[in-house]
Design an enzyme around this catalytic site. Structure first.
Site, short mmCIF file in Angstrom:
data_model
loop_
_atom_site.label_atom_id
_atom_site.label_comp_id
_atom_site.label_asym_id
_atom_site.label_seq_id
_atom_site.Cartn_x
_atom_site.Cartn_y
_atom_site.Cartn_z
N GLY A 128 43.53 41.75 44.74
CA GLY A 128 42.95 41.01 45.85
C GLY A 128 42.40 39.65 45.46
CD GLN A 142 36.03 47.62 49.99
OE1 GLN A 142 36.24 48.78 50.34
NE2 GLN A 142 35.73 47.30 48.75
CG ASN A 159 32.65 43.41 49.29
OD1 ASN A 159 32.37 42.55 50.11
ND2 ASN A 159 32.28 43.33 48.02
CB THR A 171 58.14 41.01 34.00
OG1 THR A 171 58.97 40.18 33.20
CG2 THR A 171 58.86 42.32 34.32
CB CYS A 174 20.16 45.60 37.63
SG CYS A 174 18.47 45.10 37.83
CG HIS A 222 41.75 49.07 42.84
ND1 HIS A 222 40.41 49.31 42.71
CD2 HIS A 222 41.88 47.73 42.95
CE1 HIS A 222 39.76 48.16 42.75
NE2 HIS A 222 40.64 47.18 42.90
#
Lengths: 390, 143
Positions: A70, A179, A151, A237, A324, A201
């Site tokens: 993305g 998303q 997201n 490729t 964090c 993914h």
């Protein structure tokens, strides 16, 4: 019990996608650009994946450019729009304040190179307003880019309305659908989307494969110099196994979408009802217009990282928009964009479900979370002040 | 970001959490806006830190460094406590990720702020050069 509730970060590869990929490593392992039969088999697998994905997007195969994911697609989309715009002296881009950094940082860079960027408010409900997009578009607007779904908080933007508006005004419209894809219906034709980014993914495909859809007729400059892959626009490729896995995963996600969404959104709502009952907590973003799987909360008086660590110790994988996790001291730009004060935005938690999560898992989160919040609040001087009403 | 097992231990089982109602010195540093606030309570008798408690709003490292700092000064003389450095806290925790170093600085400052408060309450002069703030977050209540 182990519960994976971080599906907005990434998902497990589905069996369907895995089985589709395996022959690409050992049988159809050829280079799609090779002349011989081994290469031709790989080229056929690649072509079939492109055709199938195009069909699912309601696009044409030649409008699909495979990328590494993305982020690359977002970078490319902005480059395409700026290159086209430059020919007509158009250097203005309209976007929103809570885009993914793949867009925001790309726009920052564009600004340094002379582009002008208008970032629209996303209001306290986490929704951009079509009329504000309309008001922001100028004579010299080269691109409108608005994410399909956020997201961090999961809110769904009025994509079809923005698409219609941009088409009427003749301004190219890009959406980062990373998303959303595979979770809500996407139709680039009906929704007047000119460019779209997605990654495999996030819908149970493999990492390392994504794509940019770019409507035919929009000139596409070369993104990566090299061979003739992707019609000469992106050398290198092709990642055939991952692309084949992406096509299989997307097909499966779209086929099961209605059924999965019904179940997942019910679990999400159960989670929202239970977690919102924790005192001084709130759900971030519009309750109704959101992805089926994402719920994001803030808990006043605590900081998100401690929450994540304690949830992890209890077997629950979740995430936070918190500083964090990213190594910066600033809280999530998304939560600040929807108007949360800094100190509240630090205490955020994103729980993101997939079709693989069960009711038992959701019940376990509902049981585990409140005592953890209470424990952290018990040692927080901020919570002590809040309790005293200071 | 990976925490040492010592950090995880002090985060998961923090020592000396709480308040001291009749504290002889209280120090609070940090700012909720920055995401970290540490508050340290001292009970001082016979020039010794007889008891110490803390409350912390912050990340895992903020809680762990508070816990370790309180452990390092408990039972020590006021002068020894005042010489606590953030380095000593980091070493005792077997290291911190680079972006979490500021948590150890806050822990050192919280201890110093509590001791300075003790000096002030007792009309004592704080020793020369007591560093109260390194402006690590730039916007804390010590300014």
């Amino acid at each position: 019990m182990n519960v994976y509730a971080d599906n907005a970060a990434t998902t497990v590869v589905s069996q369907t996608a895995l089985q589709a990929m395996l022959p690409c490593f050992t049988e159809q392992y050829g280079n799609p650009s090779s002349v011989h039969e081994t290469g031709r088999k790989a080229a056929q697998a690649l072509d079939a994946a492109r055709a199938r994905i195009a069909e699912l997007l309601r696009a044409e195969a030649k409008e699909i450019y495979f990328t590494s994911g993305g982020t690359e697609a977002d970078n490319w989309a902005v480059q395409i729009a700026l290159a086209s715009g430059a020919k007509k002296n158009k250097r203005h881009i309209v976007s929103t304040a809570f885009e993914h950094h793949a867009i925001l940082h790309t726009l920052k860079k564009a600004e340094k190179n002379g582009a002008e960027v208008t970032l629209l408010d996303v209001h306290t409900d986490g929704l951009a307003r079509v009329e504000e997009v309309a008001a922001a578009i100028r004579e010299d607007t080269a691109l409108v880019t608005v994410m399909y779904a956020n997201n961090e908080i999961g809110t769904l933007q009025p994509i079809a309305e923005i698409g219609k508006l941009c088409r009427e005004k003749g301004v190219p419209f890009h959406t980062d659908a990373v998303q959303a894809m595979g979770h809500v219906p996407v139709d680039v034709a009906a929704q007047n989307i000119d460019m779209l980014s997605l990654t495999a993914h996030k819908f149970h495909g493999p990492k390392g494969a994504g794509l940019l859809y770019c409507r035919g007729g929009i000139p596409v400059p070369v993104f990566m110099e090299g061979g003739a892959q992707e019609r000469g626009k992106r050398g290198g490729t092709e990642n055939v196994p991952a692309i084949v896995g992406m096509a299989a995963a997307l097909e499966e996600a779209c086929r099961n979408m209605d059924e999965d969404n019904l179940r997942v959104s019910r679990l999400r709502d159960k989670l929202i009802d239970a977690v919102s009952s924790i005192p001084l907590s709130r759900l971030n973003g519009d309750r109704r217009r959101r992805l089926p799987g994402i719920a994001n909360f803030v808990f006043e008086g605590i900081e998100g990282e401690g929450l994540l660590l304690l949830l992890d110790m209890a077997g629950i994988s979740a995430s936070s928009g918190s500083a964090c996790t990213s190594g910066s001291l600033d809280p999530s730009h998304v939560l600040l964009a929807i108007g949360l004060p800094h100190e509240v935005a630090h205490g955020s938690l994103r729980l993101s479900l997939s079709a693989l999560n069960t009711e038992e898992e959701v019940d376990y989160i509902i049981k585990t979370l409140p005592p953890i919040v209470e424990r952290l609040r018990g040692m927080s001087p901020v919570w002590e002040r809040i309790k005293k009403g200071a | 970001m990976a925490y040492s097992s010592a950090v995880m231990d002090h985060f998961a089982n923090p020592r000396n959490v709480g308040k001291i109602d009749d504290a002889d010195g209280i120090g609070e540093v940090g700012n909720a806006k920055c995401g970290d606030i540490m508050k340290i309570y001292l009970k001082i008798d016979d020039n010794k830190i007889q008891d110490v408690k803390f409350n912390t709003f912050g990340c895992g490292a903020a809680i762990a460094t508070s816990s370790m700092a309180t452990e390092l000064i408990k039972g020590k003389t006021v002068e020894d406590a005042l010489s606590l450095t953030n380095k000593a806290v980091i070493e005792a925790l077997d290291g911190l990720p680079p972006q979490k170093i500021h948590c150890s600085v806050l822990a050192e400052e919280a201890v110093k702020a509590a001791i300075v408060d003790y000096y002030q309450k007792n009309g004592l002069e704080a020793p020369e050069g007591v560093k109260q703030c390194t402006s690590c977050c730039g916007d804390c209540t010590m300014h």
